[in-house]
Design a protein around this motif. Structure first.
Motif, mmCIF file in Angstrom:
data_model
loop_
_atom_site.group_PDB
_atom_site.id
_atom_site.type_symbol
_atom_site.label_atom_id
_atom_site.label_comp_id
_atom_site.label_asym_id
_atom_site.label_seq_id
_atom_site.Cartn_x
_atom_site.Cartn_y
_atom_site.Cartn_z
ATOM 1 N N THR A 59 -8.249 4.072 -10.195
ATOM 2 C CA THR A 59 -8.230 2.602 -10.322
ATOM 3 C C THR A 59 -7.173 1.954 -9.443
ATOM 4 N N VAL A 60 -6.171 2.705 -9.014
ATOM 5 C CA VAL A 60 -5.111 2.164 -8.156
ATOM 6 C C VAL A 60 -4.883 3.137 -7.008
ATOM 7 N N ILE A 61 -4.883 2.634 -5.780
ATOM 8 C CA ILE A 61 -4.606 3.451 -4.596
ATOM 9 C C ILE A 61 -3.410 2.842 -3.872
ATOM 10 N N ASP A 62 -2.358 3.625 -3.724
ATOM 11 C CA ASP A 62 -1.133 3.171 -3.070
ATOM 12 C C ASP A 62 -0.986 3.890 -1.739
ATOM 13 N N LEU A 63 -1.230 3.163 -0.643
ATOM 14 C CA LEU A 63 -1.103 3.705 0.713
ATOM 15 C C LEU A 63 0.070 3.061 1.446
ATOM 16 N N THR A 64 1.065 2.633 0.701
ATOM 17 C CA THR A 64 2.220 1.948 1.259
ATOM 18 C C THR A 64 3.004 2.852 2.206
ATOM 19 N N MET A 65 3.535 2.252 3.293
ATOM 20 C CA MET A 65 4.452 2.922 4.224
ATOM 21 C C MET A 65 3.840 4.172 4.832
ATOM 22 N N ASN A 66 2.683 4.002 5.478
ATOM 23 C CA ASN A 66 2.071 5.060 6.272
ATOM 24 C C ASN A 66 1.885 4.562 7.702
ATOM 25 N N LYS A 67 0.996 5.198 8.449
ATOM 26 C CA LYS A 67 0.774 4.809 9.841
ATOM 27 C C LYS A 67 -0.712 4.557 10.100
ATOM 28 N N ILE A 68 -1.373 3.991 9.119
ATOM 29 C CA ILE A 68 -2.804 3.692 9.239
ATOM 30 C C ILE A 68 -2.982 2.504 10.168
ATOM 31 N N THR A 69 -3.883 2.631 11.139
ATOM 32 C CA THR A 69 -4.049 1.585 12.160
ATOM 33 C C THR A 69 -5.255 0.694 11.924
ATOM 34 N N SER A 70 -6.246 1.169 11.170
ATOM 35 C CA SER A 70 -7.450 0.355 10.987
ATOM 36 C C SER A 70 -8.171 0.773 9.711
ATOM 37 N N HIS A 83 -9.136 -1.318 -8.650
ATOM 38 C CA HIS A 83 -8.852 -2.747 -8.796
ATOM 39 C C HIS A 83 -7.586 -3.155 -8.047
ATOM 40 N N THR A 84 -6.771 -2.164 -7.608
ATOM 41 C CA THR A 84 -5.544 -2.474 -6.872
ATOM 42 C C THR A 84 -5.441 -1.556 -5.665
ATOM 43 N N LEU A 85 -5.251 -2.160 -4.482
ATOM 44 C CA LEU A 85 -5.137 -1.405 -3.237
ATOM 45 C C LEU A 85 -3.954 -1.951 -2.449
ATOM 46 N N SER A 86 -3.011 -1.079 -2.115
ATOM 47 C CA SER A 86 -1.856 -1.487 -1.318
ATOM 48 C C SER A 86 -1.872 -0.769 0.025
ATOM 49 N N LEU A 87 -1.915 -1.566 1.088
ATOM 50 C CA LEU A 87 -1.775 -1.067 2.455
ATOM 51 C C LEU A 87 -0.515 -1.650 3.084
ATOM 52 N N HIS A 88 0.450 -1.967 2.247
ATOM 53 C CA HIS A 88 1.683 -2.616 2.663
ATOM 54 C C HIS A 88 2.464 -1.725 3.633
ATOM 55 N N LEU A 109 -4.974 -6.992 -3.595
ATOM 56 C CA LEU A 109 -4.958 -6.394 -2.266
ATOM 57 C C LEU A 109 -3.693 -6.806 -1.539
ATOM 58 N N ASP A 110 -2.952 -5.822 -1.045
ATOM 59 C CA ASP A 110 -1.707 -6.071 -0.312
ATOM 60 C C ASP A 110 -1.869 -5.575 1.118
ATOM 61 N N LEU A 111 -1.850 -6.524 2.074
ATOM 62 C CA LEU A 111 -1.943 -6.200 3.496
ATOM 63 C C LEU A 111 -0.667 -6.584 4.238
ATOM 64 N N GLY A 112 0.402 -6.861 3.492
ATOM 65 C CA GLY A 112 1.630 -7.367 4.090
ATOM 66 C C GLY A 112 2.322 -6.368 4.992
ATOM 67 N N SER A 374 5.497 -6.593 -3.433
ATOM 68 C CA SER A 374 4.734 -5.484 -3.989
ATOM 69 C C SER A 374 3.561 -5.999 -4.809
ATOM 70 N N ILE A 375 2.398 -5.430 -4.571
ATOM 71 C CA ILE A 375 1.214 -5.794 -5.335
ATOM 72 C C ILE A 375 1.310 -5.265 -6.761
#
Length: 833
Positions: A59-70, A83-88, A109-112, A374-375
């Motif tokens: 239900t929650v995916i935290d991908l914060t502080m990685n090097k994802i480009t797209s 229901h919660t996705l962080s790409l911060h 959704l966090d895209l910051g 933070s989301i």
């Protein structure tokens, strides 16, 4: 037909390696279960793409502080209940249209902090998503004066939006459908001006929270809030061009209204030299604020020099106020602020911190939004300024009590100075830049302090006579470090009869008398459990400190103790026979030379517990610093150095006996581990501490060590502080022999066998293990733990594995997403065989 098959083969050839890599990336994610959600924590994993293979009920995916480009259409290839996705804080530059379609329940959704070019956001990106919180501020991508209107048309349910504002921004018709919007947070990091015309589109919405951060660059119109008459939270910070008095005067539209928070943080005027600016809070400047019923007021970093007496203590403002922060201004009458707190009857939290840099106008802290970072932060909160532990500090912590104990009225006593506080105050942080506290020479009475449970008064260089404090009878924790006493504080300590934790650290005056009279100073504290005496130059434990009735921890860290005297050790041993006692010697450079061998042996054998013992150090006779964990292993070396002359003479006498005993010596050498194990058990010592490692992890050299070197190492070595021997890391490069395996097994408390299909296929791997076990002595199944994959039981197992299998020593690898299984594995490792 042949052409289609060829295209299919080429496509698979191009795609499959990438998919395989992303499937491996899922191993960098750790699943965590809380009360409501199944969280996939993939933060800080150095990921370059979204991992594949998430469980479907995540239900929650935290991908914060990685090097994802797209984020592409195949980033989420199947439907998830997220229901919660962080790409911060990644390296995102774009999101493809339809890339989020398989997240139909996405509400946060966090895209910051990415590099997204807003102009390239595709139409329909958010179509069909029930988004309620969208954070996309602090971008470093290209942003023109206009947003892509069509992208935002589908955000019908959005309640909170955090977004960057370009120079001369225009929020157009694309934002008109955000009819449920309640919170708007703007990051305006441009050397331009932000005025009301930019937000006319939001005028039709019933905004309750409006926040602007100008990054110490932008100018924000002082009438910016005129178009939002129903705000509950107003937060404007880090602006230039408009000072605090103008901001306060802009509250005219909120006269006689009620709000949760008014926050004007670091609003600086632009007409004067910054080093010459200062503000004064007068009744005229605050005439609108004092008519309002505001729960929280933050006026941080606004160069306030003077607050007119009576300015902020008028109702209804004074009666409604619960949180107040006046930190990092230039207020000279610091103590005067403390005296006014009584006029806020409902005040719960007061925060005041000033540095000398503030008075010199050299403090440059930027105060970011907490809720926009933070989301995962549900409540809208603010950030406290960083704390300086070296400054003069007066803090209070309180707890809720159903039955308040009202102390007897002491106001009739003569010679008492009275300090009045609101009865609801539960948190006080007062750190002045100057020295407002005079030496304490008279009794003090505290009123409104019945709920106080913790007080810290430190680093103020105040000296106190043997005075009495009234009103702090309920106190449980007291720290008066960095101060001193001109008289033996026997009466003073009787002011706190229920104290459980007492810190007398870095006492500037009078500590020697206290240490020599512990019984008379602290003997009446029947509830005292933890006593801290850090940084007082002690060379031994204070005499009779062990006689305190309920003492459990004596912390003498960072003193000048080389070793505990024989008398002290005897007293501690007698105390340890009656109850569990802890001593903390961290930060003392202990002696492990010839004169201290007895102390070293005592510390290894005594029932006294040593807190933080992994961080102890000692100095030998050569001046070499040795870590405490090496003392036990190096004891024989220290012993030989201490009696080197005697050893030399004695060895000459034994040289003729050497040849006779050579055969016996060889036999002992072959069975040294068995003899060591038997000897330590017979002496009653803890056997585990005599091993170099807690766990040796054995796996096939053909195995991919990723899971062992990341997940297993993190869970056991980082989080549970076990010492692991991992061949990939701890063996010499290219050396993986039977002898190395046997040595690692003998030097480890337990051995984990990582049993996979690769292990079964590697005949050399089984041969090494069999050889090591057959050559070794007393290697029973209790010393082995088997981590297996379910697939291995479909094939015949090597005979050595069948011999080691036991119902209590095997754990399935597939279930290690459960935190309880890690705890079971940890317990199995620590248990005695």
């Amino acid at each position: 037909m042949a052409m289609n098959e060829l295209l299919t083969i080429v496509t698979l050839w191009l795609i499959v390696p990438g998919l395989h890599s992303q499937m491996d990336d899922i191993n960098r994610c750790v699943y965590e279960v809380n009360e409501r959600d199944l969280v996939a924590n993939c933060s800080s994993g150095n990921l370059t793409a979204v991992p594949q293979g998430f469980v479907k009920n995540v239900t929650v995916i935290d991908l914060t502080m990685n090097k994802i480009t797209s984020i592409g259409k195949m980033s989420f290839p199947y439907r998830l209940k997220v229901h919660t996705l962080s790409l911060h804080q990644n390296l995102l530059t774009h999101l493809d249209e339809g890339s989020l379609k398989n997240l139909p329940e996405l509400s946060k959704l966090d895209l910051g902090r990415n590099r997204i070019n807003f102009t390239l956001l595709p139409t329909g990106l958010f179509r069909g998503l029930p988004l309620k919180r969208l954070l996309m501020s602090n971008m470093s991508g290209i942003l023109n004066a206009e947003y892509p209107e069509d992208t935002f048309l589908d955000l019908h349910q959005l309640q909170e939006l955090s977004i960057d504002a370009p120079p001369n921004p225009t929020f157009g018709v694309g934002f008109l459908n955000m009819t449920n919007l309640q919170t708007l947070t703007i990051s305006f990091c441009e050397k331009e001006s932000l005025n009301t015309s930019a937000f006319e589109v939001f005028q039709k919405f019933n905004l309750s929270a409006f926040q602007i951060n100008a990054c110490d660059k932008g100018q924000v119109d002082e009438n910016i809030t005129d178009i939002f008459p129903n705000l509950d939270i107003l937060d404007i910070r880090d602006t230039v061009g408009t000072d605090l008095p103008k901001r306060l005067m802009s509250l005219k539209n909120y006269e006689n209204s009620s709000m949760q928070r008014v926050s004007f943080i670091k609003n600086v005027g632009g007409d004067k030299d910054p080093t010459e600016q200062c503000n004064m809070l007068t009744k005229n400047v605050t005439r609108y604020l004092i008519t309002m019923c505001v729960s929280e007021v933050y006026l941080i970093g606004n160069k306030i020099r003077i607050i007119d007496r009576g300015t902020l203590i008028q109702p209804p403002f004074s009666e409604c106020l619960r949180f107040l922060d006046l930190s990092h201004n230039m207020i000279l009458d610091e103590y005067g602020i403390l005296e006014t707190l009584y006029f806020y009857p409902n005040l719960v939290l007061f925060h005041f911190e000033q540095f000398l840099e503030d008075l010199k106008q050299a403090y440059h802290e930027v105060f970011h939004f907490y809720d926009a970072s933070s989301i995962f932060q549900d409540k809208i909160e603010t950030v406290w300024p960083p704390q300086n532990p070296e400054t003069c500090l007066f803090t209070v912590g309180a707890e809720k009590r159903d039955n308040e104990v009202i102390p007897p009225n002491e106001s009739s006593k003569r010679g008492i100075y009275i300090l009045l506080f609101p009865r609801n105050l539960t948190s006080l942080y007062f750190a002045p830049a100057l020295k407002p506290f005079a030496n304490i020479e008279h009794n003090l009475g505290f009123f409104g302090t019945e709920k106080w449970s913790k007080v810290r008064f430190s680093n103020c260089s105040v000296r106190a006579k043997n005075v009495k404090f009234f009103g702090l009878e309920n106190l449980q924790s007291l720290e008066i470090s960095g101060n001193g006493f001109t008289e033996l504080p026997t009466t003073f300590m009787k002011s706190f009869p229920n104290i459980q934790n007492l810190s007398l650290n870095h006492i500037t005056h009078g500590f020697r008398k206290i240490s020599e009279n512990i019984d008379s100073v602290l003997g009446h504290l029947e509830h005292l459990e933890n006593l801290q005496l850090l940084g007082n130059g002690l060379s031994d434990l204070p005499r009779n400190v062990e006689n305190l009735t309920n003492i459990k921890l004596i912390d003498v860290s960072y003193n000048s103790i080389k070793e505990l005297s024989v008398e002290t050790r005897t007293r501690l041993d007698a105390m340890a026979q009656k109850k569990n006692v802890w001593v903390n010697l961290r930060g003392n450079v202990l002696s492990c030379g010839c004169d201290s061998l007895e102390f070293i042996l005592w510390s290894m054998d005594s029932k006294v517990n040593f807190a933080d013992d992994k961080h102890y150090t000692c100095r030998n006779d050569n001046g070499t610093i040795i870590h405490v964990t090496d003392i036990a292993h190096s004891f024989m070396k220290i012993w030989r150095e201490c009696i080197s002359l005697f050893s030399l003479l004695f060895s000459i006498c034994l040289v003729f006996l050497f040849l006779l005993g050579v055969s016996l010596s060889l036999h002992i050498a072959r069975n040294i581990n068995l003899i060591k194990r038997w000897s330590v058990r017979w002496l009653g010592l803890d056997f585990q501490r005599h091993f170099k490692y807690d766990v040796f992890v054995y796996y096939s050299s053909k195995e991919d060590p990723q899971w062992v070197c990341s997940t297993l190492r993190q869970k056991l070595e980082d989080e549970r502080e076990l010492r692991l021997c991992i061949p990939e890391r701890d063996f010499d490069p290219g050396v993986y022999t039977c002898e190395e395996v046997l040595g690692a097994i003998n030097q480890s408390w337990k051995t984990i066998i990582y049993l996979t299909q690769t292990f079964l296929e590697d005949e050399l791997c089984s041969f090494r293990l069999s050889s090591a076990i057959y050559v070794g002595e007393n290697l029973t199944s209790d010393r082995f733990i088997i981590l297996y994959s379910d697939a291995v039981f479909r094939h015949p197992l090597p005979s050595i594995i069948n011999q080691l299998l036991d119902k209590d020593n095997r754990f399935p690898i597939e279930r290690f997403h459960e935190s309880s299984l890690w705890d079971q594995l940890h317990s199995r490792i620590l248990c005695k065989d």
